[in-house]
Design an enzyme around this catalytic site. Structure first.
Site, PDB file in Angstrom:
ATOM      1  N   ASP A   1       0.867  -1.178   0.000  1.00  0.00           N
ATOM      2  CA  ASP A   1       0.000   0.000   0.000  1.00  0.00           C
ATOM      3  C   ASP A   1       0.905   1.231   0.000  1.00  0.00           C
ATOM      4  O   ASP A   1       1.750   1.383   0.879  1.00  0.00           O
ATOM      5  CB  ASP A   1      -0.854  -0.048   1.277  1.00  0.00           C
ATOM      6  CG  ASP A   1      -1.806   1.117   1.388  1.00  0.00           C
ATOM      7  OD1 ASP A   1      -1.607   2.147   0.721  1.00  0.00           O
ATOM      8  OD2 ASP A   1      -2.746   1.009   2.190  1.00  0.00           O
ATOM      9  N   ILE A   2       0.709   2.087  -0.978  1.00  0.00           N
ATOM     10  CA  ILE A   2       1.625   3.228  -1.107  1.00  0.00           C
ATOM     11  C   ILE A   2       1.557   4.164   0.102  1.00  0.00           C
ATOM     12  O   ILE A   2       2.542   4.820   0.430  1.00  0.00           O
ATOM     13  CB  ILE A   2       1.381   3.979  -2.432  1.00  0.00           C
ATOM     14  CG1 ILE A   2       2.629   4.783  -2.798  1.00  0.00           C
ATOM     15  CG2 ILE A   2       0.145   4.854  -2.369  1.00  0.00           C
ATOM     16  CD1 ILE A   2       2.709   5.161  -4.244  1.00  0.00           C
TER      17      ILE A   2
ATOM     18  N   GLY B   1      -9.572   5.083  -5.746  1.00  0.00           N
ATOM     19  CA  GLY B   1      -8.306   4.372  -5.911  1.00  0.00           C
ATOM     20  C   GLY B   1      -7.205   4.890  -5.006  1.00  0.00           C
ATOM     21  O   GLY B   1      -7.425   5.185  -3.828  1.00  0.00           O
ATOM     22  N   VAL B   2      -6.032   5.018  -5.579  1.00  0.00           N
ATOM     23  CA  VAL B   2      -4.872   5.439  -4.794  1.00  0.00           C
ATOM     24  C   VAL B   2      -5.055   6.876  -4.281  1.00  0.00           C
ATOM     25  O   VAL B   2      -4.611   7.224  -3.177  1.00  0.00           O
ATOM     26  CB  VAL B   2      -3.585   5.233  -5.617  1.00  0.00           C
ATOM     27  CG1 VAL B   2      -3.448   6.194  -6.734  1.00  0.00           C
ATOM     28  CG2 VAL B   2      -2.365   5.257  -4.741  1.00  0.00           C
ATOM     29  N   ASP B   3      -5.735   7.696  -5.055  1.00  0.00           N
ATOM     30  CA  ASP B   3      -6.005   9.092  -4.674  1.00  0.00           C
ATOM     31  C   ASP B   3      -6.817   9.130  -3.366  1.00  0.00           C
ATOM     32  O   ASP B   3      -6.463   9.848  -2.409  1.00  0.00           O
ATOM     33  CB  ASP B   3      -6.789   9.748  -5.822  1.00  0.00           C
ATOM     34  CG  ASP B   3      -6.805  11.259  -5.778  1.00  0.00           C
ATOM     35  OD1 ASP B   3      -6.105  11.833  -4.936  1.00  0.00           O
ATOM     36  OD2 ASP B   3      -7.533  11.856  -6.597  1.00  0.00           O
TER      37      ASP B   3
ATOM     38  N   GLY C   1      -5.571   1.935 -13.129  1.00  0.00           N
ATOM     39  CA  GLY C   1      -6.795   1.584 -12.415  1.00  0.00           C
ATOM     40  C   GLY C   1      -8.005   2.115 -13.157  1.00  0.00           C
ATOM     41  O   GLY C   1      -8.334   1.661 -14.254  1.00  0.00           O
TER      42      GLY C   1
ATOM     43  N   TYR D   1      -8.403   4.650 -14.829  1.00  0.00           N
ATOM     44  CA  TYR D   1      -8.115   5.251 -16.139  1.00  0.00           C
ATOM     45  C   TYR D   1      -7.822   4.211 -17.225  1.00  0.00           C
ATOM     46  O   TYR D   1      -7.577   4.576 -18.376  1.00  0.00           O
ATOM     47  CB  TYR D   1      -6.991   6.275 -16.027  1.00  0.00           C
ATOM     48  CG  TYR D   1      -7.440   7.600 -15.436  1.00  0.00           C
ATOM     49  CD1 TYR D   1      -8.765   7.804 -15.048  1.00  0.00           C
ATOM     50  CD2 TYR D   1      -6.552   8.661 -15.290  1.00  0.00           C
ATOM     51  CE1 TYR D   1      -9.180   9.015 -14.513  1.00  0.00           C
ATOM     52  CE2 TYR D   1      -6.965   9.881 -14.764  1.00  0.00           C
ATOM     53  CZ  TYR D   1      -8.273  10.050 -14.368  1.00  0.00           C
ATOM     54  OH  TYR D   1      -8.662  11.261 -13.849  1.00  0.00           O
TER      55      TYR D   1
END
Ligand code: ADP
Length: 168
Positions: free
Chosen positions: A10-11, A32-34, A120, A122
């Site tokens: 996990d970033i 998502g990651v954002d 993801g 996109y």
């Protein structure tokens, strides 16, 4: 050339100088990651986005904010091309990595973790996204010494490892 290491995880947990966010043009958070970065970093990340990016951010560009409560010191936000919206230009995806490393250099960040930008929501194919990440980092002149390519799931992990293997 920085050391490029594929990492499974996990970033938001990465203990690096800067984590890169796969943001969107609006720069007010998303999925998502954002979403993960905004949730874990806290309100300070959004406040800084609002202050520093009143007009949002162009596709292929990058800019930084505080990382709030994340272990990292900075978040470098970049906006990948949205294949699902017809943005097919691989040059824009390369630009995300190049611009993010430029911003890292401006900040003096030496260790940087990237997610698979555009892979993801996109819709970019995983392998192509991972190969673009690995070779663009490899050919970009930067003072960053360590780049982690963070894979969140099994398929991304396979693609990351394949892409980094292709560099050698
Ligand atoms: P985009 O809109 O640029 O496609 P996404 O956030 O939807 O961005 O997905 C980009 C990549 O990040 C995908 O491979 C997704 O699985 C991955 N991802 C999602 N959450 C995390 C996380 N917390 N840490 C690392 N990678 C993540």
């Amino acid at each position: 050339m920085p050391t490029i290491t594929p990492v499974r995880g996990d970033i938001t947990q990465q203990d690096v100088d800067a984590v890169v966010n796969a943001a969107n043009n609006g720069m007010r958070g998303g999925g998502g990651v954002d979403g993960a970065i905004h949730r874990a970093g806290g309100r300070a990340v959004l406040d800084d986005c609002i202050q520093r990016f009143p007009g949002g951010l162009a596709t292929g560009d990058a800019g930084w904010t505080t990382a709030g409560q994340l272990p990292a010191r900075w978040v470098i936000h970049t906006v990948g091309p949205d294949l699902r919206a017809g943005e097919h230009d691989p040059g824009l995806l390369e630009a995300c990595y190049r611009r993010s490393l430029e911003v890292a250099d401006e900040l003096g960040a030496r260790t940087v973790a990237f997610p698979l930008v555009s892979a993801g929501a996109y819709g970019w194919p995983l392998r192509e996204a991972a190969l673009t990440a690995a070779y663009t980092v490899a050919i970009t002149r930067t003072d960053v010494t360590d780049v982690r390519l963070v894979a969140f799931d099994d398929d991304a992990w396979e693609s990351m490892r394949f892409a980094v293997m292709c560099l050698t």
